[in-house]
Structure formats: structure tokens, C-alpha cells
Design a protein around this motif. Structure first.
Motif, PDB file in Angstrom:
ATOM      1  N   ALA A 147       0.805  -1.214   0.000  1.00 38.04           N
ATOM      2  CA  ALA A 147       0.000   0.000   0.000  1.00 38.04           C
ATOM      3  C   ALA A 147       0.841   1.268   0.000  1.00 38.04           C
ATOM      4  O   ALA A 147       0.424   2.300  -0.535  1.00 38.04           O
ATOM      5  CB  ALA A 147      -0.931   0.003   1.212  1.00 38.04           C
ATOM      6  N   LEU A 148       1.992   1.220   0.624  1.00 39.24           N
ATOM      7  CA  LEU A 148       2.891   2.365   0.668  1.00 39.24           C
ATOM      8  C   LEU A 148       4.320   1.862   0.805  1.00 39.24           C
ATOM      9  O   LEU A 148       4.554   0.814   1.405  1.00 39.24           O
ATOM     10  CB  LEU A 148       2.550   3.301   1.822  1.00 39.24           C
ATOM     11  CG  LEU A 148       2.745   2.839   3.272  1.00 39.24           C
ATOM     12  CD1 LEU A 148       2.756   4.033   4.218  1.00 39.24           C
ATOM     13  CD2 LEU A 148       1.663   1.854   3.703  1.00 39.24           C
ATOM     14  N   SER A 149       5.253   2.606   0.220  1.00 38.55           N
ATOM     15  CA  SER A 149       6.643   2.173   0.227  1.00 38.55           C
ATOM     16  C   SER A 149       7.535   3.362   0.576  1.00 38.55           C
ATOM     17  O   SER A 149       7.245   4.505   0.213  1.00 38.55           O
ATOM     18  CB  SER A 149       7.029   1.602  -1.135  1.00 38.55           C
ATOM     19  OG  SER A 149       8.352   1.110  -1.125  1.00 38.55           O
ATOM     20  N   LEU A 281      11.341  10.641  -9.851  1.00 41.00           N
ATOM     21  CA  LEU A 281      10.597  10.514  -8.605  1.00 41.00           C
ATOM     22  C   LEU A 281       9.324  11.356  -8.643  1.00 41.00           C
ATOM     23  O   LEU A 281       9.346  12.522  -9.047  1.00 41.00           O
ATOM     24  CB  LEU A 281      11.443  10.980  -7.420  1.00 41.00           C
ATOM     25  CG  LEU A 281      12.500  10.017  -6.874  1.00 41.00           C
ATOM     26  CD1 LEU A 281      13.431  10.764  -5.917  1.00 41.00           C
ATOM     27  CD2 LEU A 281      11.862   8.826  -6.175  1.00 41.00           C
ATOM     28  N   THR A 282       8.224  10.758  -8.216  1.00 46.74           N
ATOM     29  CA  THR A 282       6.966  11.477  -8.020  1.00 46.74           C
ATOM     30  C   THR A 282       6.452  11.118  -6.628  1.00 46.74           C
ATOM     31  O   THR A 282       5.534  10.312  -6.478  1.00 46.74           O
ATOM     32  CB  THR A 282       5.928  11.113  -9.099  1.00 46.74           C
ATOM     33  OG1 THR A 282       5.770   9.678  -9.127  1.00 46.74           O
ATOM     34  CG2 THR A 282       6.374  11.574 -10.466  1.00 46.74           C
ATOM     35  N   PRO A 283       7.064  11.679  -5.583  1.00 48.55           N
ATOM     36  CA  PRO A 283       6.736  11.268  -4.224  1.00 48.55           C
ATOM     37  C   PRO A 283       5.302  11.607  -3.837  1.00 48.55           C
ATOM     38  O   PRO A 283       4.735  12.611  -4.291  1.00 48.55           O
ATOM     39  CB  PRO A 283       7.740  12.050  -3.372  1.00 48.55           C
ATOM     40  CG  PRO A 283       8.140  13.212  -4.219  1.00 48.55           C
ATOM     41  CD  PRO A 283       8.098  12.723  -5.626  1.00 48.55           C
ATOM     42  N   ASP A 284       4.729  10.762  -2.993  1.00 40.61           N
ATOM     43  CA  ASP A 284       3.398  11.007  -2.460  1.00 40.61           C
ATOM     44  C   ASP A 284       3.472  12.198  -1.512  1.00 40.61           C
ATOM     45  O   ASP A 284       4.226  12.185  -0.533  1.00 40.61           O
ATOM     46  CB  ASP A 284       2.905   9.760  -1.725  1.00 40.61           C
ATOM     47  CG  ASP A 284       1.504   9.908  -1.210  1.00 40.61           C
ATOM     48  OD1 ASP A 284       0.562   9.592  -1.955  1.00 40.61           O
ATOM     49  OD2 ASP A 284       1.339  10.344  -0.043  1.00 40.61           O
ATOM     50  N   TYR A 291       6.536  12.640   6.740  1.00 37.77           N
ATOM     51  CA  TYR A 291       7.962  12.403   7.004  1.00 37.77           C
ATOM     52  C   TYR A 291       8.639  13.705   7.441  1.00 37.77           C
ATOM     53  O   TYR A 291       9.482  13.698   8.346  1.00 37.77           O
ATOM     54  CB  TYR A 291       8.651  11.824   5.772  1.00 37.77           C
ATOM     55  CG  TYR A 291      10.119  11.510   6.022  1.00 37.77           C
ATOM     56  CD1 TYR A 291      10.516  10.230   6.388  1.00 37.77           C
ATOM     57  CD2 TYR A 291      11.094  12.499   5.928  1.00 37.77           C
ATOM     58  CE1 TYR A 291      11.850   9.941   6.647  1.00 37.77           C
ATOM     59  CE2 TYR A 291      12.423  12.227   6.185  1.00 37.77           C
ATOM     60  CZ  TYR A 291      12.799  10.948   6.548  1.00 37.77           C
ATOM     61  OH  TYR A 291      14.113  10.678   6.815  1.00 37.77           O
ATOM     62  N   ARG A 292       8.293  14.818   6.791  1.00 39.42           N
ATOM     63  CA  ARG A 292       8.886  16.110   7.170  1.00 39.42           C
ATOM     64  C   ARG A 292       8.609  16.415   8.642  1.00 39.42           C
ATOM     65  O   ARG A 292       9.508  16.838   9.382  1.00 39.42           O
ATOM     66  CB  ARG A 292       8.337  17.231   6.281  1.00 39.42           C
ATOM     67  CG  ARG A 292       8.913  18.602   6.592  1.00 39.42           C
ATOM     68  CD  ARG A 292       8.300  19.674   5.703  1.00 39.42           C
ATOM     69  NE  ARG A 292       8.659  19.470   4.316  1.00 39.42           N
ATOM     70  CZ  ARG A 292       9.786  19.886   3.757  1.00 39.42           C
ATOM     71  NH1 ARG A 292      10.686  20.541   4.491  1.00 39.42           N
ATOM     72  NH2 ARG A 292      10.031  19.659   2.486  1.00 39.42           N
ATOM     73  N   LEU A 325       2.847   3.262  -6.916  1.00 42.39           N
ATOM     74  CA  LEU A 325       2.108   3.268  -5.660  1.00 42.39           C
ATOM     75  C   LEU A 325       2.578   4.429  -4.801  1.00 42.39           C
ATOM     76  O   LEU A 325       3.641   5.002  -5.070  1.00 42.39           O
ATOM     77  CB  LEU A 325       2.285   1.942  -4.915  1.00 42.39           C
ATOM     78  CG  LEU A 325       3.699   1.565  -4.461  1.00 42.39           C
ATOM     79  CD1 LEU A 325       3.661   0.987  -3.064  1.00 42.39           C
ATOM     80  CD2 LEU A 325       4.339   0.557  -5.404  1.00 42.39           C
ATOM     81  N   PRO A 326       1.833   4.808  -3.769  1.00 44.90           N
ATOM     82  CA  PRO A 326       2.266   5.899  -2.902  1.00 44.90           C
ATOM     83  C   PRO A 326       3.601   5.560  -2.237  1.00 44.90           C
ATOM     84  O   PRO A 326       3.720   4.547  -1.556  1.00 44.90           O
ATOM     85  CB  PRO A 326       1.135   6.000  -1.871  1.00 44.90           C
ATOM     86  CG  PRO A 326      -0.065   5.430  -2.559  1.00 44.90           C
ATOM     87  CD  PRO A 326       0.478   4.320  -3.414  1.00 44.90           C
ATOM     88  N   ALA A 327       4.589   6.420  -2.416  1.00 42.52           N
ATOM     89  CA  ALA A 327       5.942   6.121  -1.938  1.00 42.52           C
ATOM     90  C   ALA A 327       6.729   7.407  -1.789  1.00 42.52           C
ATOM     91  O   ALA A 327       6.419   8.428  -2.416  1.00 42.52           O
ATOM     92  CB  ALA A 327       6.653   5.172  -2.899  1.00 42.52           C
ATOM     93  N   ILE A 328       7.773   7.347  -0.958  1.00 38.62           N
ATOM     94  CA  ILE A 328       8.661   8.492  -0.766  1.00 38.62           C
ATOM     95  C   ILE A 328      10.110   8.027  -0.726  1.00 38.62           C
ATOM     96  O   ILE A 328      10.404   6.875  -0.410  1.00 38.62           O
ATOM     97  CB  ILE A 328       8.344   9.280   0.524  1.00 38.62           C
ATOM     98  CG1 ILE A 328       8.350   8.371   1.757  1.00 38.62           C
ATOM     99  CG2 ILE A 328       7.020  10.026   0.374  1.00 38.62           C
ATOM    100  CD1 ILE A 328       8.223   9.128   3.081  1.00 38.62           C
ATOM    101  N   HIS A 329      11.004   8.956  -1.051  1.00 39.59           N
ATOM    102  CA  HIS A 329      12.452   8.705  -1.098  1.00 39.59           C
ATOM    103  C   HIS A 329      13.160   9.942  -0.557  1.00 39.59           C
ATOM    104  O   HIS A 329      13.857  10.654  -1.280  1.00 39.59           O
ATOM    105  CB  HIS A 329      12.853   8.424  -2.549  1.00 39.59           C
ATOM    106  CG  HIS A 329      14.310   8.177  -2.785  1.00 39.59           C
ATOM    107  ND1 HIS A 329      15.260   9.186  -2.776  1.00 39.59           N
ATOM    108  CD2 HIS A 329      15.001   7.048  -3.072  1.00 39.59           C
ATOM    109  CE1 HIS A 329      16.448   8.683  -3.046  1.00 39.59           C
ATOM    110  NE2 HIS A 329      16.321   7.388  -3.235  1.00 39.59           N
TER     111      HIS A 329
END
Length: 391
Positions: A147-149, A281-284, A291-292, A325-329
């Protein structure tokens, strides 16, 4: 309730701090290249298996990929652990920190997984520097149901939703005909000249590339001896652009340069894709903001969103995950002086006290972001809905 979860995860990360730092340092001390990260993958998966995670190794037909899963909640988190290194400069991109932070987040969330209704899954992703391990895992179903990564990457600065460039990694191979370079050069077909023409054409084309496009490359085979007309040569080029559409246009332009080398010399040529294309990258955005908040609460000082627009972090196969999928890096800052990623000095900094702190803070920030998503009814519904829509 959220505060209780955060206190629990903080306590767990503190309890495992020595093991997590030791893991990071151990991976750093034995750098391994793409698809050959046998010791590194074993170190990460072995620790998780010893802590009760169900480990599957060699997933998707990749010897050094694995999954380590704990829990049975409907909301499945995929924590990406990178651990490949670079030739000559070792862990100058800090993948040892990435792997240890993902492990720390997983151990912390294990303690609250049932209460949060989540499944924690560490996905061991080989070959980020070259080879596109995440792309292969994505295509072969390893991210199905996730669901999220998330992952966190060391850098000279702290960025939550920084941009990356789309990437094509290409090898061009020229074939000519050998001959004596002095006695009968006219009998040869010079593959070295073909490669030179291609390089000159690419160099001249740089003035006319679109904004955001760039090309870098190295010669990997230039010939056997100066008294032999080179019969075969090769070079590898990285093509980068702001997005995949721009990248496709750049590929066509560079292929014309490759063709020019063959046409000018009478050689034949072929182009081999070294890695699958890396997307930008297209972060959620919701996960990025969560995260911030976590990073700031931990005392870290990320760039502002406006400052992030001026920064690029190279290219990463995590871009393909963020499109699926919704994800951040996010990146996490370490003390590295004037050094940047892929320099010897940065490799040294990735086994320092600052990098050790990044492992622990990164683990907590990833865990707290997950807690925020799992305990927000609207976001939880959104994330589960994205999985259902993809199935």
C-alpha cells in the motif's frame, strides 16, 4: 494513541541501536556490486529472520533480493533496503545506511504492527546503481499488494521530496575489421573511429539538448593494441532527463549520434540497454509531509519545499516505485564536509558517527511516517483503495 506508538518505536530503535549501527558498518566494510551483494543481503535478511520476520530469499529470480515480513494487517508497508556499492569508491552513496535504517524501521514497527493493523515488509532491492533491481521486482510482482513504500537515502543535505532525473543506461558496441595499422590500414574498418565520431556528435549535440537533459559516458573497450585497427569497441552512456517523455526524445537524438559513427566509418553497431529505464521521482505528497514532520521532531533540518526545487538527486529506480504506488524517497543529511555522493570522502562519511545517527533517525522517521498513515482514517482508506484499484 499515536504518541504511545511513537514512544514505543523510539524505545525499540534505542534498544537495537548497537545492532543497527553494526549492520551499517559491516555492510560498509564489505562493499559488493550490483546483483552480487550476497554478504550484504545475508546480513540484513539474517538479522530480520533472527528477530521473527518470515524471510524469502532469491525472490523474483534475483539471487540477492529478498522479502522479510512480519504481521498480518491489511495495510502493507514496503520498506526498501538497498545495499549495492559502486566500483572503486565502495559505499560512496551510503546504501549501507539505507539498509540499516530500513531494518531499524521494521524492527520498531514490529512491536506495534498488530495494534496498527499493518504488515511490515522489508524488500531487499539489489542493483540500484546499475541494473534497476526495483524495476525488476516491480515487474515481477514483488510490490503487489503493497500500500505504501519508503526508504531514506544519505546525502549532503536533508530533502523530503527532492526531484530526480529519469535515466536510460545504454551500451553502444561497434564492430569493424582488424588490420595492420601501418602496413595495411586501408584493409581495416576502424571501430575506434566510429566511437570517436559518436562521442564528438554527442558532445556537439549538448548545446542543443532540452533543459534538464544530460549525457555522460565512458569508453569500456577502445581496442587491443595501437598497431591493430580496432575491430570492436564499446562505451556506456547515462542519458538523463526531467521525465520519461523527455528521456525518450533524448534517446532518439543519441541513437542518431551512434548511427553517425557507424555511417561515417562503415562499422556495424548495436545498442544494448544495461538497465531498465528509471523514472523520475513522483513522491506522495501526504507521506512526504508526514515524514517532514517526523524529521523536524527528531531535530533534523530539512530544506524547504522551495529549496528542494533547486536540488536534484541524480536518478533512482525508486522513481518507478513512486509511479506505481504511494511512496517516498527522502534524503537524510550526514556530515561530509564539501564531499558529495560518489566521492571517496563521502564513502568515508558513510561510516562515521553522523552516518550512525542517520541510521537511527532515519529508522524512526520512517516508522513515525507509517504510524501517521496507519492512524489517519482518511489516509488509510486512500492507501488501501489504491491497492484495491491496482489489483
Amino acid at each position: 494513541m499515536s504518541t504511545d506508538f511513537k514512544m514505543s518505536t523510539r524505545s525499540t530503535v534505542e534498544r537495537y541501536s548497537t545492532a543497527l549501527v553494526d549492520l551499517s558498518r559491516s555492510i560498509h566494510a564489505e562493499p559488493e556490486l550490483a546483483f552480487a551483494e550476497h554478504r550484504s543481503a545475508a546480513k540484513v535478511s539474517g538479522l530480520l529472520e533472527a528477530e521473527g520476520f518470515e524471510v524469502e530469499r532469491g525472490v523474483a529470480g534475483l539471487d540477492t533480493a529478498f522479502t522479510a515480513t512480519y504481521g498480518s494487517g491489511e495495510l502493507v508497508l514496503g520498506l526498501c533496503a538497498e545495499y549495492d556499492a559502486l566500483p572503486e569508491v565502495g559505499h560512496a552513496c551510503g546504501h549501507n545506511v539505507i539498509a540499516a535504517a530500513a531494518t531499524g524501521a521494521a524492527l520498531a514497527l514490529r512491536e506495534v504492527a498488530d495494534a496498527l493493523g499493518i504488515t511490515v515488509r522489508v524488500i531487499g532491492t539489489p542493483a540500484e546503481e546499475v541494473g534497476g533491481g526495483k524495476v525488476l521486482l516491480l515487474e515481477r510482482g514483488v510490490f503487489d499488494g503493497v500500500a505504501l513504500s519508503m526508504m531514506v537515502h544519505p546525502a549532503p543535505y536533508e530533502a523530503i521530496a527532492a526531484r530526480s532525473l529519469a535515466l536510460a543506461d545504454l551500451e553502444v558496441r561497434y564492430t569493424g575489421k582488424p588490420s595492420h595499422a601501418a602496413a595495411a590500414p586501408h584493409r581495416g574498418v576502424n571501430a575506434g573511429d566510429a566511437l570517436t565520431v559518436a562521442q564528438v556528435a554527442i558532445g556537439l549535440a549538448r548545446q542543443h539538448l532540452e533543459p534538464g537533459q544530460m549525457v555522460s559516458g565512458i569508453v569500456t573497450k577502445g581496442g587491443a593494441a595501437p598497431n591493430i585497427i580496432p575491430a570492436s569497441t564499446s562505451a556506456v552512456f547515462d542519458l538523463r532527463a526531467d521525465d520519461l517523455d523527455s528521456l525518450r526524445r533524448l534517446e532518439q537524438r543519441v541513437d542518431d549520434c551512434f548511427h553517425a559513427g557507424a555511417l561515417a566509418t562503415g562499422c556495424s553497431y548495436e545498442v544494448v540497454r544495461v538497465s531498465p529505464p528509471y523514472a523520475e521521482l513522483t513522491p506522495d505528497q501526504w507521506l512526504a509531509e508526514a515524514y517532514r514532520r517526523a524529521a523536524v521532531e527528531l531535530g533534523r533540518r530539512p530544506l524547504s519545499p522551495e529549496e528542494e526545487l533547486r536540488e536534484k538527486i541524480g536518478s533512482t529506480d525508486m522513481g518507478n516505485i513512486t509511479r506505481a504506488l504511494p511512496a517516498i524517497h527522502p534524503t537524510i543529511a550526514i556530515d561530509c564536509g564539501d564531499a558529495v555522493n560518489h566521492q571517496h570522502e563521502f564513502a568515508t562519511a558513510c561510516a562515521s558517527a553522523s552516518a550512525d545517527r542517520a541510521v537511527l533517525d532515519g529508522a524512526l522517521a520512517l516508522a513515525w511516517t507509517t504510524i501517521a498513515a496507519a492512524t489517519d482514517d482518511r489516509q488509510r482508506e486512500r492507501l488501501l483503495g489504491a491497492v484495491a484499484g491496482a489489483s
